[in-house]
Design an enzyme around this catalytic site. Structure first.
Site, mmCIF file in Angstrom:
data_model
loop_
_atom_site.group_PDB
_atom_site.id
_atom_site.type_symbol
_atom_site.label_atom_id
_atom_site.label_comp_id
_atom_site.label_asym_id
_atom_site.label_seq_id
_atom_site.Cartn_x
_atom_site.Cartn_y
_atom_site.Cartn_z
ATOM 1 N N CYS A 37 1.513 -0.990 -0.029
ATOM 2 C CA CYS A 37 0.380 -0.004 -0.229
ATOM 3 C C CYS A 37 0.892 1.333 -0.205
ATOM 4 O O CYS A 37 1.898 1.225 -0.108
ATOM 5 C CB CYS A 37 -0.741 0.173 1.114
ATOM 6 N N HIS A 79 3.543 0.783 11.617
ATOM 7 C CA HIS A 79 2.992 1.535 12.444
ATOM 8 C C HIS A 79 2.531 2.588 12.915
ATOM 9 O O HIS A 79 1.755 3.026 13.979
ATOM 10 C CB HIS A 79 2.836 -0.062 12.930
ATOM 11 N N GLU A 122 1.039 -1.278 15.480
ATOM 12 C CA GLU A 122 0.152 -0.233 15.617
ATOM 13 C C GLU A 122 -0.372 0.651 16.379
ATOM 14 O O GLU A 122 -0.494 1.891 16.879
ATOM 15 C CB GLU A 122 -0.978 -0.054 13.940
ATOM 16 N N THR A 177 -5.793 1.146 11.044
ATOM 17 C CA THR A 177 -6.470 0.453 9.903
ATOM 18 C C THR A 177 -6.503 -0.422 9.581
ATOM 19 O O THR A 177 -7.259 -0.455 7.848
ATOM 20 C CB THR A 177 -4.945 1.632 9.630
ATOM 21 N N ASN A 212 -2.561 -7.257 8.951
ATOM 22 C CA ASN A 212 -3.798 -6.913 7.591
ATOM 23 C C ASN A 212 -4.103 -8.160 6.369
ATOM 24 O O ASN A 212 -5.266 -8.475 5.810
ATOM 25 C CB ASN A 212 -3.578 -5.902 6.237
ATOM 26 N N SER A 250 1.705 -5.627 2.811
ATOM 27 C CA SER A 250 3.945 -5.533 3.287
ATOM 28 C C SER A 250 4.309 -5.995 2.492
ATOM 29 O O SER A 250 5.464 -6.624 2.767
ATOM 30 C CB SER A 250 3.891 -6.092 5.258
#
Length: 647
Positions: free
Chosen positions: A12, A73, A125, A166, A224, A266
Site C-alpha cells: 500500500c 506502524h 500500530e 487502519t 492485514n 507488506s
C-alpha cells in the site's frame, strides 16, 4: 487451470513510502537503524539489513550518530521524546493514515475525552496510537465493547472518541459503531480504516467467491494479511497462506480449475511475482503421445519446404540441426548469412531453435541440406506482404536519406518512406533519422518491381491513439503518471501522460506562490503528476504536481505558534496590507496597520514584493488556515492584537 491475481495485492502507499524512506536513508551513506521492523515482512527486513539498515528494538540501543527510522506502524509519544532527548536524527516513516489517528487521539485527550481504539491490543500500530493519549482503552470487537460498557454503566455517559486500527475490517468496525451509537450518549466516531485496506479486502473477497482455491501471500506477523486469509476462508473452500514461493506445494492445488492470489500490504511485488511465476510454471504441462513421436520420426521432407529444428553442433564449415525426423540436417556456413564478417557463433548457439529452408533431400543417405539465408529472403518478403495485408507494424533501421524521403531496411527488404510520412515536422532534416531504429506501417508492396512503401507517421498516430484510449479506460482520481511537459501558458502547463495531454494549473505546480509556470517547469521536462479530476466527454484532465504528503499547513503549525518571530518573503501587495510567505504554501497577512509604527498611506511605501522581513505571528486561525503577522509588534517591542483580515 485459471490463475488470477487481485489488482490491489501487495504494497500500500504507507508501506511503499516507509520502504523507500529506508532505502534512501541507506543510500545516503550515514548510519541508520529501524526502530523495530518498519513493516511486517521478514524478506523485506532482511533486504534492508543487507542495504545497511540496522534493526534495534528500543531507543537506548541507538548507536551514537545513527539516524532512527520510525516504522510505518508509528511510535508513541514517549518514544519520540526519548529519541529527542538522546539527540537522535529521526526519519519518520509512519503511515500518514496512522499519523492522522495520533492527532485525533491526542486532541481527544486534550479535550478530556475517553479514547476507545478498536483493534488488536498487541499490534504495534495500536500500541503506538495508545501511546498518544493518557488512558486509552483497546477493544478487539463488538463483544469486548459490550463487556467494557457492562462492567461500569457510568461509562455510557463518558465523552468518548472512537477510532479504529487502519487494517481492521469494516464488519468489525461497523458492529462496534452500531453498539456505541446505541449505548453511548456523548460519542465522536472517526472511521480510520485505510481505504486501501478496504479495497484490498473487497477484491480478495470477490476473487475468493469465484475461485476453487486462494493463495494469500504475506508475513505471519502481518495483521492485514491475517484479515485477508480470514475473509477468504469464509468464501473459498481452500485457502493457502504463505510468505514465500518456496512454501507453496503445487500438489495441494491439483485439479483446482480456478485459483486466486492476493497479498497483504507488506508484501513486495517481487515476492508476488515469484509465487505467480511458480504457479504458472507448474501449470504448464507438455504431453506427447507415442503415436505423435512416431509420426515425426517417419515424416518425409521435400525441397522448398520450411522446417524448424534445434542446433546440435557447430563446425567451421556447417551447423548440424535436429529436425525431429529420420533425416540428419545441416546448414553450410555459406547458407547461414550474406554477411561475410559475421561469426557463426554470434548468430547461432547449440540448443537454439532455428527455422530453415530445405535445399536438397538425400533419402538414401538420410541427409537434408538446409539454408537459413534463402529462407530469410523468402520470409522477409512474405512478412512484408503479410504486414501490409494485416495492417501490422514492422520494425527496421533507416539506412539512407533518399530523394523525397528515407529508406528503411526490414530484414533485407528496402522500404521507401516519403518525407510526408516520416513523422518529422516540416523543414526538419531527414538525415537525423539515418541509423535510427523505427516502427512503420507497410502501405504498398510490388514484389515484381521490388518496390515497398511505408509510413512511420501512421504508426505514431495509431500508437498515440491507442495510448490515449488506454489512459481514458484506466484513468481515476489520484492515479499517478510520469509525463512530459508539452507547452506552457500563463495559467499552467500541459503535460503528455501517454497519448493524452492534461493541464497542471499554475496553483497546482508548487506550494509556493509563482507568477509563471516557467519558474517550476520547462518544455520537455519529465515530471511526476497525479489526476485531480477528469471529464471523458470533454476530454479534459486536470493534473497536480504538488507533493500532497508534504502538507505546508502541517509543516507551518509544527514549526511556528503565536508569538514566534519568522523571517518571511513579501509576495503580494494589496491596498489593505501585504501577503508574505512564511513557509512554501503558507502565506500570512501583514495588515496595513501592522506594517509600521506610524500611519502609512499604502503598503508599497514601506514594503516591496520579494523583500525579506522579520515579523511576529500574532494570530493563527486553525479552522480557516489563516495567519496574521505584524512588523509593528517587533518595532514597538510589545504584543499586538490581530487585525481583521480583508479579502
Amino acid at each position: 487451470m485459471r490463475v488470477e491475481l487481485a489488482r490491489s495485492a501487495g504494497f500500500c502507499y504507507g508501506v511503499r513510502r516507509a520502504v523507500e524512506l529506508a532505502e534512501q536513508a541507506a543510500k545516503s551513506g550515514r548510519p541508520c537503524a529501524m526502530l523495530g521492523p518498519i513493516i511486517h515482512n521478514g524478506s523485506v527486513i532482511d533486504y534492508l539489513k543487507e542495504q545497511g539498515v540496522a534493526l534495534i528494538q528500543s531507543p537506548d540501543q541507538v548507536p551514537p550518530g545513527t539516524a532512527v527510522i520510525i516504522r510505518s506502524h508509528g511510535e508513541g509519544r514517549a518514544v519520540h521524546k526519548a529519541l529527542e532527548e538522546r539527540g537522535c536524527p529521526v526519519i519518520d516513516a509512519t503511515c500518514p493514515n496512522v499519523s492522522r489517528i495520533h492527532r485525533i487521539v491526542e486532541e481527544a485527550e486534550g479535550e478530556g475525552r475517553q479514547v476507545l481504539i478498536i483493534g488488536m491490543p498487541d499490534h504495534p500500530e495500536v500500541a503506538a496510537i495508545a501511546g498518544w493519549c493518557a488512558h486509552p482503552v483497546v477493544l478487539e470487537g463488538e463483544q469486548a465493547l459490550a463487556q467494557w460498557l457492562e462492567e461500569d454503566p457510568k461509562r455510557r455517559e463518558l465523552p468518548i472518541t472512537m477510532v479504529s486500527q487502519t487494517t481492521s475490517t469494516h464488519f468489525i468496525w461497523t458492529e462496534c459503531v452500531k453498539k456505541a451509537k446505541k449505548e453511548c450518549t456523548n460519542l465522536k466516531i472517526f472511521d480510520t480504516i485505510c481505504n486501501a485496506t478496504y479495497k484490498r479486502q473487497s477484491e480478495a473477497q470477490a476473487l475468493a467467491a469465484k475461485s476453487d482455491a486462494m493463495v494469500v501471500i504475506g508475513g505471519r506477523e502481518s495483521s492485514n494479511t491475517k484479515r485477508l486469509a480470514e475473509l477468504c476462508k469464509a468464501l473459498c473452500p481452500m485457502v493457502v497462506w504463505i510468505e514465500r514461493a518456496a512454501e507453496l506445494e503445487p500438489s495441494t492445488l491439483y485439479r483446482k480449475a480456478s485459483i486466486g492470489i492476493t497479498a497483504g500490504a507488506s508484501t513486495p511485488e517481487w515476492i508476488i511475482k515469484e509465487v505467480y511465476d511458480k504457479m504458472s510454471d507448474e501449470n504448464i504441462e507438455i504431453e506427447e503421445s507415442f503415436a505423435e513421436m512416431l509420426e515425426k520420426s517417419i515424416k518425409t521432407l521435400n525441397t522448398g519446404e520450411k522446417v524448424t529444428g534445434v542446433v546440435t553442433g557447430i563446425t567451421p564449415t556447417e551447423i548440424y540441426v535436429d529436425l525431429g525426423t529420420k533425416h540428419a540436417g545441416y546448414i553450410p556456413v555459406s547458407e547461414l548469412t550474406d554477411d561475410p564478417t559475421v561469426k557463426v557463433e554470434d548468430l547461432v548457439k547449440v540448443g537454439d531453435e532455428i527455422e530453415t529452408y530445405v535445399m536438397r533431400v538425400n533419402d538414401q543417405e538420410g541427409v537434408v541440406t538446409l539454408s537459413k539465408k534463402r529462407l530469410d529472403t523468402v520470409k522477409s518478403w512474405e512478412d512484408v506482404e503479410q504486414a501490409k495485408e494485416d495492417h501490422t507494424t514492422v520494425e527496421g533501421v533507416v539506412t539512407e536519406e533518399n530523394k523525397g524521403g528515407v529508406v528503411v531496411s526490414i530484414k533485407g527488404v528496402r522500404v521507401f518512406v516519403p518525407a510526408s510520412q516520416t513523422g518529422l515536422p516540416r523543414d526538419t532534416p531527414m538525415s537525423q533519422l539515418v541509423k535510427q531504429k523505427v516502427r512503420l506501417r507497410i502501405t504498398e508492396v510490388n514484389r515484381a518491381r521490388k518496390r515497398v512503401v511505408g509510413s512511420i507517421r501512421a504508426v505514431e498516430a495509431e500508437e498515440r491513439a491507442a495510448k490515449a484510449a488506454e489512459v481514458w479506460a484506466n484513468i481515476e482520481e489520484g492515479k499517478r503518471y510520469t509525463g512530459t511537459v508539452k507547452s506552457l501558458t500563463s495559467y499552467g502547463a500541459f503535460v503528455d501522460i501517454g497519448g493524452v495531454d492534461g493541464m497542471v494549473h499554475i496553483s497546482e505546480l508548487s506550494w509556493s506562490r509563482i507568477k509563471h509556470p516557467s519558474e517550476v517547469v520547462s518544455v520537455g521536462d519529465t515530471v511526476e503528476v497525479y489526476v485531480i479530476s477528469f471529464d471523458p466527454e470533454k476530454k479534459k484532465i486536470s493534473l497536480g504536481m504538488k507533493d500532497r504528503s508534504q502538507n505546508p499547513w502541517e509543516i507551518f503549525t509544527s514549526k511556528y505558534q503565536v508569538g514566534d518571530v519568522a523571517n518571511v518573503r513579501v509576495v503580494k501587495l494589496m491596498t489593505f496590507g501585504a501577503f508574505a510567505e512564511i513557509v512554501p504554501g503558507v502565506d500570512g497577512l501583514i495588515h496595513i496597520s501592522q506594517i509600521a509604527d506610524h500611519r502609512i498611506d499604502k503598503p508599497g511605501d514601506v514594503l516591496s514584493e520579494g523583500q525579506m522581513v522579520d515579523v511576529k505571528i500574532i494570530d493563527i486561525d486553525y479552522d480557516h488556515k489563516k495567519v496574521s503577522l505584524s512588523i509593528r509588534a517587533l518595532l514597538e517591542g510589545g504584543d499586538e492584537e490581530a487585525a481583521p483580515e480583508e479579502e
